[in-house]
Design a protein around this motif. Structure first.
Motif, short mmCIF file in Angstrom:
data_model
loop_
_atom_site.label_atom_id
_atom_site.label_comp_id
_atom_site.label_asym_id
_atom_site.label_seq_id
_atom_site.Cartn_x
_atom_site.Cartn_y
_atom_site.Cartn_z
N MET A 23 0.93 -1.21 0.08
CA MET A 23 0.08 -0.04 -0.03
C MET A 23 0.95 1.23 0.01
SD MET A 23 -3.05 0.59 -0.21
CE MET A 23 -4.35 2.14 -0.42
N MET A 24 2.04 1.16 0.71
CA MET A 24 2.70 2.55 0.64
C MET A 24 3.62 2.34 -0.54
SD MET A 24 4.99 1.60 4.33
CE MET A 24 6.04 3.04 4.10
N LEU A 25 3.88 1.61 -1.24
CA LEU A 25 4.24 1.57 -2.77
C LEU A 25 3.41 2.32 -3.61
CD1 LEU A 25 6.38 1.30 -5.03
CD2 LEU A 25 5.79 -1.09 -4.90
N GLY A 26 1.94 1.77 -3.42
CA GLY A 26 0.88 1.96 -4.36
C GLY A 26 0.68 3.65 -4.02
N ILE A 27 0.72 4.02 -2.86
CA ILE A 27 0.39 5.39 -2.62
C ILE A 27 1.59 6.37 -3.12
CG2 ILE A 27 0.21 7.22 -0.68
CD1 ILE A 27 -1.11 5.13 0.92
N PHE A 28 2.76 6.11 -3.13
CA PHE A 28 3.59 6.79 -3.58
C PHE A 28 3.56 6.77 -5.29
CE2 PHE A 28 7.82 6.64 -5.92
CZ PHE A 28 8.44 7.79 -5.55
N LEU A 29 3.24 5.68 -5.99
CA LEU A 29 3.33 5.67 -7.25
C LEU A 29 2.05 6.44 -7.67
CD1 LEU A 29 4.23 1.97 -8.32
CD2 LEU A 29 5.57 3.85 -8.64
N GLY A 30 0.76 6.14 -6.71
CA GLY A 30 -0.34 7.04 -7.10
C GLY A 30 -0.19 8.53 -7.26
N ILE A 31 0.54 8.88 -6.12
CA ILE A 31 0.76 10.45 -6.05
C ILE A 31 1.59 10.97 -7.35
CG2 ILE A 31 1.74 12.31 -4.87
CD1 ILE A 31 1.20 10.80 -2.46
N VAL A 32 2.78 10.18 -7.53
CA VAL A 32 3.48 10.52 -8.78
C VAL A 32 2.67 10.48 -10.00
CG1 VAL A 32 5.36 9.90 -9.95
CG2 VAL A 32 5.36 9.90 -7.70
N VAL A 33 1.81 9.50 -10.32
CA VAL A 33 1.20 9.19 -11.60
C VAL A 33 -0.01 10.36 -11.70
CG1 VAL A 33 -0.29 7.73 -12.71
CG2 VAL A 33 1.75 6.76 -11.72
N ALA A 34 -0.58 10.53 -10.48
CA ALA A 34 -1.66 11.82 -10.52
C ALA A 34 -1.15 13.04 -10.57
CB ALA A 34 -2.40 11.90 -8.96
N ILE A 35 -0.05 13.46 -10.24
CA ILE A 35 0.70 14.62 -10.86
C ILE A 35 0.78 14.57 -12.33
CG2 ILE A 35 2.69 16.00 -10.27
CD1 ILE A 35 2.69 15.11 -7.45
N MET A 36 1.58 13.62 -12.78
CA MET A 36 1.84 13.40 -14.20
C MET A 36 0.52 13.56 -14.93
SD MET A 36 4.56 10.13 -13.93
CE MET A 36 4.67 10.27 -15.88
N ARG A 37 -0.61 13.00 -14.56
CA ARG A 37 -1.83 13.31 -15.31
C ARG A 37 -2.17 14.51 -15.49
NH1 ARG A 37 -5.40 8.71 -16.04
NH2 ARG A 37 -6.73 10.05 -16.82
N LEU A 38 -1.99 15.44 -14.11
CA LEU A 38 -2.70 16.75 -14.02
C LEU A 38 -1.45 17.45 -14.78
CD1 LEU A 38 -4.14 16.72 -10.73
CD2 LEU A 38 -5.29 16.61 -12.95
N SER A 39 -0.25 17.05 -15.27
CA SER A 39 0.70 17.88 -15.82
C SER A 39 0.22 18.53 -17.02
CB SER A 39 1.99 17.11 -15.77
OG SER A 39 3.03 17.93 -16.45
N PRO A 40 0.76 19.70 -17.61
CA PRO A 40 0.42 20.13 -18.80
C PRO A 40 1.34 19.52 -20.17
CG PRO A 40 1.61 21.99 -17.89
CD PRO A 40 1.35 20.85 -16.45
N ASN A 41 2.36 18.81 -19.31
CA ASN A 41 3.15 18.08 -20.47
C ASN A 41 2.65 16.85 -21.15
OD1 ASN A 41 5.24 16.58 -21.43
ND2 ASN A 41 6.95 17.28 -20.39
N PRO A 42 2.37 16.90 -22.16
CA PRO A 42 1.52 15.89 -22.88
C PRO A 42 2.19 14.58 -22.92
CG PRO A 42 2.50 17.28 -24.61
CD PRO A 42 2.71 17.90 -23.56
N VAL A 43 3.73 14.49 -22.85
CA VAL A 43 4.48 13.32 -22.80
C VAL A 43 4.19 12.69 -21.34
CG1 VAL A 43 6.41 12.09 -22.64
CG2 VAL A 43 6.26 13.99 -24.22
N LEU A 44 4.20 13.44 -20.19
CA LEU A 44 3.96 12.85 -18.93
C LEU A 44 2.38 12.37 -18.85
CD1 LEU A 44 5.75 15.26 -16.54
CD2 LEU A 44 6.61 13.06 -17.37
N LYS A 45 1.78 13.21 -19.24
CA LYS A 45 0.08 12.71 -19.28
C LYS A 45 -0.04 11.49 -19.93
CE LYS A 45 -3.14 15.64 -19.85
NZ LYS A 45 -4.04 16.74 -20.34
N SER A 46 0.52 11.19 -21.18
CA SER A 46 0.46 9.77 -21.82
C SER A 46 1.03 8.80 -21.31
CB SER A 46 1.16 10.03 -23.34
OG SER A 46 0.45 11.14 -24.05
N VAL A 47 2.12 9.14 -20.64
CA VAL A 47 2.88 7.93 -19.86
C VAL A 47 2.17 7.41 -18.57
CG1 VAL A 47 4.77 7.18 -18.22
CG2 VAL A 47 5.09 8.32 -20.44
#
Length: 285
Positions: free
Chosen positions: A79-103
């Motif tokens: 769960m700790m690993l999942g929360i860490f990855l979830g925060i990182v991926v959520a920030i990437m999804r909200l990023s204006p960078n299209p590459v980060l959003k796509s990944v």
């Protein structure tokens, strides 16, 4: 004492009539059917070929207790690993960078779109694809030695959880008023600092309830790691009933322990939700 207002002409006086209560027959019938079903289930367990002495005997057996400890350790770490990855991926999804959003979108699509048990098996058999893993020129090892059942279960459960947690975290961030972002920019805060100091603390009151549910689900999902020989609760119970053929008794033992853990975690989740909701309640008053 004021007299009662006179009724308009032509209308009868209903004040002295008895109020009839609705009988609610459907409620009584439903309750009776539920009681009958529960009684039938209890009778089946009481008269079935179940040796309850084995249940009480193995409920506190050493190997079962070791299994529940391994279950909780794996659930917390994954769960700790999942929360860490979830925060990182959520920030990437909200990023204006299209590459980060796509990944980030591809990661969520991949790990939410394949069964968890399949991912566990793939991680455990990673040596069939990569015989050796490591850092070129610095360190290398055989994948079969590195990818132990513990590590395979941790990666499989944690990375899969990260895909679901990212959506929870993204919803929490989107729930924060846009004015909070604008205020942070107005005082010169960078995007990441604003997320850490302003947005994420406010998003916690929204994400705590689903994260609590996800952790409870994670405790039960660790049972899937039994297919890759990780010694969690269900795997240890299986090893016992393979030896003594008391299948249903050991499954009852495992079920009782899962129910106990969930019964402890549920009020703790409620307390945590109440703790993060204090600020909202003060504002509402």
């Amino acid at each position: 004492m004021k007299p009662a207002p006179a009724l308009a002409q032509g209308f009868p006086d209903l004040s002295g009539m008895r109020i009839a209560r609705e009988p609610h027959w459907f409620r009584w019938i439903s309750a009776a059917l539920i009681v009958l079903v529960l009684a039938a289930i209890a009778r089946a367990f009481a008269n079935g070929q179940i040796e309850w002495s084995y249940v009480s005997r193995f409920l506190t057996a050493k190997v079962i207790l070791e299994g529940i400890v391994n279950t909780m350790v794996m659930a917390v770490l994954a769960m700790m690993l999942g929360i860490f990855l979830g925060i990182v991926v959520a920030i990437m999804r909200l990023s204006p960078n299209p590459v980060l959003k796509s990944v980030a979108a591809g990661y969520t699509w991949l790990f939410r779109g394949t069964p968890l048990i399949l991912q566990l098996l793939l991680w455990f058999n990673l040596a069939l694809v990569f015989p050796t893993i490591g850092i070129p020129g610095l360190w290398s090892a055989r994948a079969v030695d590195v990818m132990t059942p513990f590590l395979a279960a941790l990666l499989g459960l944690g990375i899969n959880q990260g895909a679901y947690t990212s959506e929870v975290m993204r919803a929490g961030m989107l729930s924060v008023d846009i004015g909070q972002y604008e205020a942070a920019q107005a005082i010169g805060m960078g995007r990441l600092r604003a997320l850490r100091r302003i947005v994420l603390p406010q998003a916690m009151r929204v994400v705590i309830p689903p994260l609590g549910n996800e952790f409870i689900s994670m405790v039960k999902a660790t049972s899937l790691a039994s297919v890759i020989q990780y010694p969690e609760l269900l795997h240890n119970a299986e090893n016992i009933y393979y030896a003594n053929s008391r299948v249903i008794e050991l499954l009852i033992v495992a079920g009782l322990w899962y129910l106990l853990v969930v019964s402890i975690l549920t009020p703790l989740q409620m307390l945590l939700e109440r703790r993060f909701a204090r600020g909202t309640l003060r504002l509402a008053r």
